[in-house]
Enzyme design. Sequence first.
Site, PDB file in Angstrom:
ATOM      1  N   CYS B  83       0.827  -1.215   0.000  1.00 20.17           N
ATOM      2  CA  CYS B  83       0.000   0.000   0.000  1.00 20.17           C
ATOM      3  C   CYS B  83       0.856   1.258   0.000  1.00 20.17           C
ATOM      4  CB  CYS B  83      -0.935   0.001   1.199  1.00 20.17           C
ATOM      5  SG  CYS B  83      -1.982  -1.454   1.263  1.00 20.17           S
ATOM      6  N   HIS B 333      -9.248   4.015  -0.726  1.00 25.06           N
ATOM      7  CA  HIS B 333      -7.898   3.447  -0.649  1.00 25.06           C
ATOM      8  C   HIS B 333      -7.647   2.467  -1.804  1.00 25.06           C
ATOM      9  CE1 HIS B 333      -4.189   2.032   0.884  1.00 25.06           C
ATOM     10  NE2 HIS B 333      -4.605   1.112   1.714  1.00 25.06           N
TER      11      HIS B 333
END
Lengths: 385, 385
Positions: B83, B333
């Site tokens: 991420c 996200h």
Amino acid sequence: MRQVAILGIGQTKVDEHWDKSLRELGGEACFDAMQDAAMNKMEALFVGNMLSPLIDGQNQLGAFFSDWIGFWGHEAVKVEAACGSGAAAFRAGVMAVASGEIESALVVGVEKMTDKAGHDITAALATAADADYEVDQGVSFVGINALVMRRYMHEYGWKHADFAPFSINAHANAMHNPHARLHMEITTQQFEKSNMVATPINLLDASPIGDGAAAAIIVPAEKVTSVPGRPRIVLAGSGSATDTIAVHSRKDPLFLSAAYASAKRAYEMAGVTPQEIDLFELHDAFSIMTALSLEACGFAERGQGPRLGLDNEIRPGGRVPVCTRGGLKARGHPVGATGMYQIVEVIQQLRGECAETQIQDAKIGMAQNIGGSGATVLTHILKVG
Amino acid sequence: MRQVAILGIGQTKVDEHWDKSLRELGGEACFDAMQDAAMNKMEALFVGNMLSPLIDGQNQLGAFFSDWIGFWGHEAVKVEAACGSGAAAFRAGVMAVASGEIESALVVGVEKMTDKAGHDITAALATAADADYEVDQGVSFVGINALVMRRYMHEYGWKHADFAPFSINAHANAMHNPHARLHMEITTQQFEKSNMVATPINLLDASPIGDGAAAAIIVPAEKVTSVPGRPRIVLAGSGSATDTIAVHSRKDPLFLSAAYASAKRAYEMAGVTPQEIDLFELHDAFSIMTALSLEACGFAERGQGPRLGLDNEIRPGGRVPVCTRGGLKARGHPVGATGMYQIVEVIQQLRGECAETQIQDAKIGMAQNIGGSGATVLTHILKVG
């Protein structure tokens, strides 16, 4: 850019390493490089890898290996450019040190492929091609290269046997590389009779996959004092370029324009011509790629690559020795690691550590790593200096 | 290192973009940034992405996007740190320009996640964790964060409701961001009654996935003359650090040591203290991460992160405004793209383009992007100057 030097190298044998996990495999090459450089602290780690998300269920290899080798706290990141991942990670390490941001970088290329069955690997390798416009049409990666080779033979009138010297040279050189996967010499007759994979590419045109890892340490050149008995190896040139990802999008599918562009950039940066390159570790994933690479990098006229093999110019002692440690064909092609094997092998030559396949007085070596069917190409020139 | 400036920014809405392919999605952000900078030629492309091999069957996103946006011939490469991939690609672009090797870099973070079912995504996201020692034991990524949050609540005596202000702030700010995925204000009561995911993390503690892309253009600062009506935005600090990949290997699982180390490096390079940061785009993948990030970066004492939310210090106008455009929680996200959304959002603030959530006189902004459960952390400080 400040000049950088390469201080330590390490590698595992390319093999089916069923006794080693991904972390153990990559770690071994890292520790080997650190021992070679007599260094145990680097400021950053760059990892080249293509398939670990698909094969090992593991992403974030920067932190993964940083943790395993005890580099807690340091910067670490993975760079991916399909089979060009190794050299792409090397270039990222070069930039980080050359920028002045860090004083030392460890770069490792690593790939663990043999834990999966062949059809899984074929599907995984196809992610290097265009998923929407190549793979979805049913073509595999070797299939794309077979179409290119067929077209090349048609355009320039070569027979399949004319490519034999490329594979014969690679296998002959690998006999003297303990880290190579295949230790078997081959003949033209064997080359001709080998099992077909995707016509005209047969098993002896194609490089074998494998598990492997290779590593090197990059530092500012001015910090390297000479090591007794060893020359200082510096980066002379670095170039990176891309072409269309799908081969069918290219105006000329028989010219590796990214290989040309990245080599041109590396030659300019190094201030050298192809004639000054003492050895060339090229990306012979398939025999056709050897021909196309030699042509794109200025060692042969268009369509005349196979001539260099037939004229014995690519052997150690020839005009442009290639695959001096076995190349992808016989050292093996652990895809994301391959680019770092090439760097390590060029350095072994410049250090004079190659015994039977040593290029005499090697001072300037070139490594070229290709992602996909010529889509991403990175060229590095290293020299004694 | 020579100083670099960020000249153009672009982004897509974070959403379920079923009408756009991976290439169209990433291309949109690239073209948006190029239009914003009034530039159509850059020398290199750096792509941040985590999941395309697993979700889209596509590797080699450097060449892939370079081809799509017409950057044939240029350098292009993908950088992956789970991420944290977006900011890792940004830092690679910074290094390349700062080294003097190239004069301009386009960086794009891109992720297309919603084409796959939820359980596929859960498995894909787990590749950010340790495959051998976390995932093989059956723990999911949200499960790991749930263990951390439970431990934190136990150690420091916080109730679940004490984390509500983090999510309420993010959702309130996203109401004014047209690129945010979720446009709905939430209350403490809703926060408390939301569906449980992995106790104590419920749906309103967790950020939603999504498809999205965000891009920025990096050039040498000395080449940027002022644009009428726009301040020049330069990179003041950049830090990258790692921690153990598995949370259970850490001496203290409640301290983000890599967030601390990367922020420390960025502060030192920028010559600023936390008190001088006007806004902080942090990595609120889960509400617990907001607390831990605030503590690791020097905005709160250990164990006191939730206090900042309860005291209204994180709202625009507060002492340390966070997630001013919605954060991961409400902007969304899209994992490998998130770090670039944060960079883009900081620049929007420094340009004064944030209307209702504009931080008054914002001159210095910080973005922090996290890969895995704090395993890879990158911190960037941008400033008007």
